[in-house]
Design a protein around this motif. Structure first.
Motif, PDB file in Angstrom:
ATOM      1  N   LEU A  16       0.845  -1.192   0.000  1.00  0.00           N
ATOM      2  CA  LEU A  16       0.000   0.000   0.000  1.00  0.00           C
ATOM      3  C   LEU A  16       0.879   1.240   0.000  1.00  0.00           C
ATOM      4  O   LEU A  16       1.746   1.392   0.867  1.00  0.00           O
ATOM      5  N   LEU A  17       0.661   2.133  -0.981  1.00  0.00           N
ATOM      6  CA  LEU A  17       1.494   3.317  -1.146  1.00  0.00           C
ATOM      7  C   LEU A  17       0.702   4.606  -0.911  1.00  0.00           C
ATOM      8  O   LEU A  17      -0.533   4.616  -0.971  1.00  0.00           O
ATOM      9  N   ASN A  18       1.449   5.679  -0.703  1.00  0.00           N
ATOM     10  CA  ASN A  18       0.843   6.961  -0.341  1.00  0.00           C
ATOM     11  C   ASN A  18       0.572   7.836  -1.564  1.00  0.00           C
ATOM     12  O   ASN A  18       0.935   9.012  -1.611  1.00  0.00           O
ATOM     13  N   GLY A  19      -0.088   7.243  -2.571  1.00  0.00           N
ATOM     14  CA  GLY A  19      -0.526   8.020  -3.721  1.00  0.00           C
ATOM     15  C   GLY A  19      -2.026   8.247  -3.617  1.00  0.00           C
ATOM     16  O   GLY A  19      -2.563   8.413  -2.527  1.00  0.00           O
ATOM     17  N   LEU A  69      16.635   4.554  -0.565  1.00  0.00           N
ATOM     18  CA  LEU A  69      15.462   3.868  -1.101  1.00  0.00           C
ATOM     19  C   LEU A  69      14.183   4.600  -0.706  1.00  0.00           C
ATOM     20  O   LEU A  69      14.080   5.140   0.399  1.00  0.00           O
ATOM     21  N   THR A  70      13.203   4.610  -1.607  1.00  0.00           N
ATOM     22  CA  THR A  70      11.894   5.150  -1.244  1.00  0.00           C
ATOM     23  C   THR A  70      11.190   4.158  -0.316  1.00  0.00           C
ATOM     24  O   THR A  70      11.572   2.981  -0.209  1.00  0.00           O
ATOM     25  N   ASP A  71      10.136   4.639   0.335  1.00  0.00           N
ATOM     26  CA  ASP A  71       9.357   3.737   1.189  1.00  0.00           C
ATOM     27  C   ASP A  71       8.773   2.589   0.375  1.00  0.00           C
ATOM     28  O   ASP A  71       8.673   1.459   0.855  1.00  0.00           O
ATOM     29  N   ILE A 106       2.706  -9.983  -6.089  1.00  0.00           N
ATOM     30  CA  ILE A 106       2.524  -8.790  -5.273  1.00  0.00           C
ATOM     31  C   ILE A 106       1.603  -7.799  -5.980  1.00  0.00           C
ATOM     32  O   ILE A 106       1.816  -7.451  -7.146  1.00  0.00           O
ATOM     33  N   GLN A 107       0.567  -7.363  -5.274  1.00  0.00           N
ATOM     34  CA  GLN A 107      -0.344  -6.340  -5.774  1.00  0.00           C
ATOM     35  C   GLN A 107      -0.033  -5.024  -5.065  1.00  0.00           C
ATOM     36  O   GLN A 107       0.069  -4.975  -3.843  1.00  0.00           O
ATOM     37  N   ILE A 108       0.103  -3.954  -5.851  1.00  0.00           N
ATOM     38  CA  ILE A 108       0.457  -2.643  -5.316  1.00  0.00           C
ATOM     39  C   ILE A 108      -0.731  -1.696  -5.506  1.00  0.00           C
ATOM     40  O   ILE A 108      -1.232  -1.530  -6.617  1.00  0.00           O
ATOM     41  N   TYR A 109      -1.181  -1.093  -4.417  1.00  0.00           N
ATOM     42  CA  TYR A 109      -2.309  -0.159  -4.454  1.00  0.00           C
ATOM     43  C   TYR A 109      -1.854   1.215  -3.961  1.00  0.00           C
ATOM     44  O   TYR A 109      -0.949   1.324  -3.142  1.00  0.00           O
ATOM     45  N   GLY A 110      -2.515   2.263  -4.450  1.00  0.00           N
ATOM     46  CA  GLY A 110      -2.180   3.616  -4.021  1.00  0.00           C
ATOM     47  C   GLY A 110      -0.930   4.163  -4.673  1.00  0.00           C
ATOM     48  O   GLY A 110      -0.335   5.115  -4.161  1.00  0.00           O
ATOM     49  N   GLY A 111      -0.536   3.604  -5.805  1.00  0.00           N
ATOM     50  CA  GLY A 111       0.715   4.026  -6.450  1.00  0.00           C
ATOM     51  C   GLY A 111       0.552   5.079  -7.520  1.00  0.00           C
ATOM     52  O   GLY A 111       1.537   5.584  -8.042  1.00  0.00           O
ATOM     53  N   GLY A 112      -0.692   5.438  -7.869  1.00  0.00           N
ATOM     54  CA  GLY A 112      -0.920   6.445  -8.898  1.00  0.00           C
ATOM     55  C   GLY A 112      -1.351   7.768  -8.292  1.00  0.00           C
ATOM     56  O   GLY A 112      -1.557   7.891  -7.081  1.00  0.00           O
ATOM     57  N   ASP A 151       3.776  13.041  -9.716  1.00  0.00           N
ATOM     58  CA  ASP A 151       4.112  12.270 -10.916  1.00  0.00           C
ATOM     59  C   ASP A 151       5.480  11.618 -10.807  1.00  0.00           C
ATOM     60  O   ASP A 151       5.709  10.538 -11.378  1.00  0.00           O
ATOM     61  N   ASP A 152       6.420  12.258 -10.106  1.00  0.00           N
ATOM     62  CA  ASP A 152       7.741  11.656  -9.972  1.00  0.00           C
ATOM     63  C   ASP A 152       7.665  10.373  -9.152  1.00  0.00           C
ATOM     64  O   ASP A 152       8.344   9.378  -9.450  1.00  0.00           O
ATOM     65  N   HIS A 153       6.796  10.349  -8.149  1.00  0.00           N
ATOM     66  CA  HIS A 153       6.628   9.132  -7.365  1.00  0.00           C
ATOM     67  C   HIS A 153       5.936   8.046  -8.196  1.00  0.00           C
ATOM     68  O   HIS A 153       6.265   6.864  -8.072  1.00  0.00           O
ATOM     69  N   PHE A 154       4.972   8.450  -9.051  1.00  0.00           N
ATOM     70  CA  PHE A 154       4.317   7.469  -9.919  1.00  0.00           C
ATOM     71  C   PHE A 154       5.340   6.817 -10.836  1.00  0.00           C
ATOM     72  O   PHE A 154       5.356   5.594 -10.999  1.00  0.00           O
ATOM     73  N   PHE A 155       6.226   7.627 -11.429  1.00  0.00           N
ATOM     74  CA  PHE A 155       7.267   7.066 -12.290  1.00  0.00           C
ATOM     75  C   PHE A 155       8.166   6.130 -11.483  1.00  0.00           C
ATOM     76  O   PHE A 155       8.546   5.065 -11.943  1.00  0.00           O
TER      77      PHE A 155
END
Length: 203
Positions: free
Chosen positions: A10-13, A68-70, A86-92, A96-100
């Motif tokens: 789970l990411l902070n996007g 490293l990023t979180d 692995i499923q990644i959520y909250g990444g978009g 935009d730099d974090h999305f890339f």
């Protein structure tokens, strides 16, 4: 047959608006993602905690100044746990730099033989470097992009625009907006890494 161990990152996007199936999956929450994901079952909360004042029950704290990023820390933690899917959520969304950067997580996993997919509110994104089959996805819009270098595709089946013995060049957009036309479709890659976007919501 041995069951593939699955993980969720789970990411902070942009907060994911759909349902996240957590049964039999190990869930890692990265820093500020806890703001939108705290009602989920969190197995480990990882990061430098510069984006969240709240913490889960189990936390792994890193210094704010790090290489490293979180998201990278979370992905590597799941891989060390033995997760192969692995499923990644909250990444978009959001930065935009974090999305890339989050797309790099897909490449990192792909090069290590691990299936990782970034699931946003609009698409499911993943990397492939050999062969991929699309099942029961007829009429779905799908796009392909070469990732860090040209990609040579040997063959494709079941797509509106055939990709047979062609090279998708890194500076071109030729693979954007294709469509799956059969219940079973596929692509065979000879060289390179292909970024695949399965469009779930048209805007």
């Amino acid at each position: 047959m041995q069951t593939v161990k699955k993980g969720i990152l789970l990411l902070n996007g942009e907060p994911y608006q759909g349902k996240i199936e957590q049964k039999n999956r190990y869930t890692v929450c990265c820093d500020g993602a806890y703001i939108w994901a705290k009602d989920l079952q969190i197995d480990m909360h990882i990061g430098d905690f510069d984006s969240s004042v709240e913490k889960a029950e189990h936390n792994l704290v890193y210094p704010k100044e790090k290489d490293l990023t979180d998201g990278e820390l979370g992905l590597r933690y799941l891989i060390e746990k033995g997760c192969r899917h692995i499923q990644i959520y909250g990444g978009g969304g959001k930065r935009d730099d974090h999305f890339f950067g989050n797309l790099q997580l897909l490449l990192y996993a792909c090069r290590r033989g691990i299936w990782a997919e970034l699931i946003t509110n609009y698409a499911t994104i993943y990397c492939v470097d050999k062969y991929v089959v699309f099942t029961n996805k007829r009429n779905k819009t799908i796009s392909f992009a070469p990732f860090f270098g040209d990609v040579h595709i040997l063959d494709s089946e079941g797509l509106q625009y055939s990709l047979k013995n062609i090279t998708l060049c890194a500076e071109e957009c030729r693979g954007i907006s294709n469509c799956i036309q059969k219940e079973k479709a596929s692509i065979t890659i000879e060289k390179g890494v292909l970024l695949v976007f399965e469009v779930d919501k048209m805007v």
